[in-house]
Structures are given as structure tokens and as C-alpha cells.
Design a protein around this motif. Structure first.
Motif, short mmCIF file in Angstrom:
data_model
loop_
_atom_site.label_atom_id
_atom_site.label_comp_id
_atom_site.label_asym_id
_atom_site.label_seq_id
_atom_site.Cartn_x
_atom_site.Cartn_y
_atom_site.Cartn_z
N PHE A 45 0.83 -1.21 0.00
CA PHE A 45 0.00 0.00 0.00
C PHE A 45 0.86 1.26 0.00
CE2 PHE A 45 -2.65 -3.23 2.22
CZ PHE A 45 -3.57 -3.39 1.19
N PHE A 46 1.97 1.24 0.75
CA PHE A 46 2.88 2.39 0.75
C PHE A 46 3.49 2.60 -0.63
CE2 PHE A 46 3.11 1.44 5.40
CZ PHE A 46 2.58 2.65 5.83
N ASP A 47 3.75 1.53 -1.35
CA ASP A 47 4.29 1.64 -2.71
C ASP A 47 3.28 2.28 -3.67
OD1 ASP A 47 6.61 0.46 -1.85
OD2 ASP A 47 6.13 -1.53 -2.63
N ALA A 48 2.01 2.18 -3.35
CA ALA A 48 0.96 2.72 -4.23
C ALA A 48 0.85 4.24 -4.13
CB ALA A 48 -0.38 2.09 -3.89
N ILE A 49 1.33 4.82 -3.03
CA ILE A 49 1.18 6.26 -2.80
C ILE A 49 2.51 6.96 -3.04
CG2 ILE A 49 0.58 8.02 -1.10
CD1 ILE A 49 -1.11 5.83 0.28
N LYS A 50 2.50 7.95 -3.90
CA LYS A 50 3.70 8.74 -4.21
C LYS A 50 3.42 10.20 -3.87
CE LYS A 50 5.96 5.38 -6.24
NZ LYS A 50 6.54 4.48 -5.31
N ILE A 51 4.36 10.82 -3.16
CA ILE A 51 4.27 12.24 -2.84
C ILE A 51 5.51 12.90 -3.42
CG2 ILE A 51 4.14 13.95 -0.99
CD1 ILE A 51 2.97 11.63 0.75
N GLU A 52 5.28 13.87 -4.31
CA GLU A 52 6.40 14.53 -4.97
C GLU A 52 6.27 16.04 -4.83
OE1 GLU A 52 6.27 13.15 -8.99
OE2 GLU A 52 7.07 11.18 -8.47
#
Length: 85
Positions: A45-52
Motif C-alpha cells: 500500500f505504501f508503494d501505491a502512494i507517491k508524494i512529490e
């Protein structure tokens, strides 16, 4: 010396608590399983969320300076993604 240290510590604590009051939740992402059994490991699940950061050359001043994306292809069958906020 003791009173100087106490005065400094109380000001530092006041500064931290004042900053915490200014923080607020901007987005809440909930993963709901279809059964009581875990459908996937948490790191998936953490891999699914990207913050840039939008502009890497400037310091961030607000939530708008970031882009949050969710790659739903990482979410397995039997897990519902709920965005609250």
C-alpha cells in the motif's frame, strides 16, 4: 543556571506546541479489506502512494507545493481504497 535552562526549555516547548496547532490533516487514505484476513502486506500500500514536490528548487510552503498520486494498480483485489478529506 538552572532558571536559565528552565526558561529556555519552556520557550522551546511553547514554540513546538504553537507550531503543532497550525498543522492539519490534508488527506486521509484508508484501505478497507473485504474480509478479516489480510489481503496484502502493508508495504504494498505504501508503494501505491507517491508524494512529490512540484518545484524542487524552492522550499515547500504549503500542501499545494506537493502532488500526491495513488497508483491503483498496486491495490490488490478485495481491498477498497477510500479517500476521506
Amino acid at each position: 543556571m538552572c532558571s536559565v535552562t528552565q526558561r529556555y526549555n519552556s520557550k522551546a516547548i511553547h514554540h513546538v506546541t504553537r507550531k503543532e496547532r497550525m498543522m492539519s490533516t490534508r488527506r486521509l487514505i484508508v484501505f478497507k479489506y473485504s474480509s478479516s484476513l489480510v489481503n496484502a502486506p502493508a508495504h504494498q500500500f505504501f508503494d501505491a502512494i507517491k508524494i512529490e514536490k512540484n518545484d524542487k528548487g524552492k522550499p515547500a510552503r504549503s500542501f499545494g507545493d506537493y502532488t500526491v498520486t495513488i497508483d491503483k494498480s498496486f491495490i490488490p483485489q478485495g481491498v477498497e481504497l477510500i479517500e476521506m478529506l
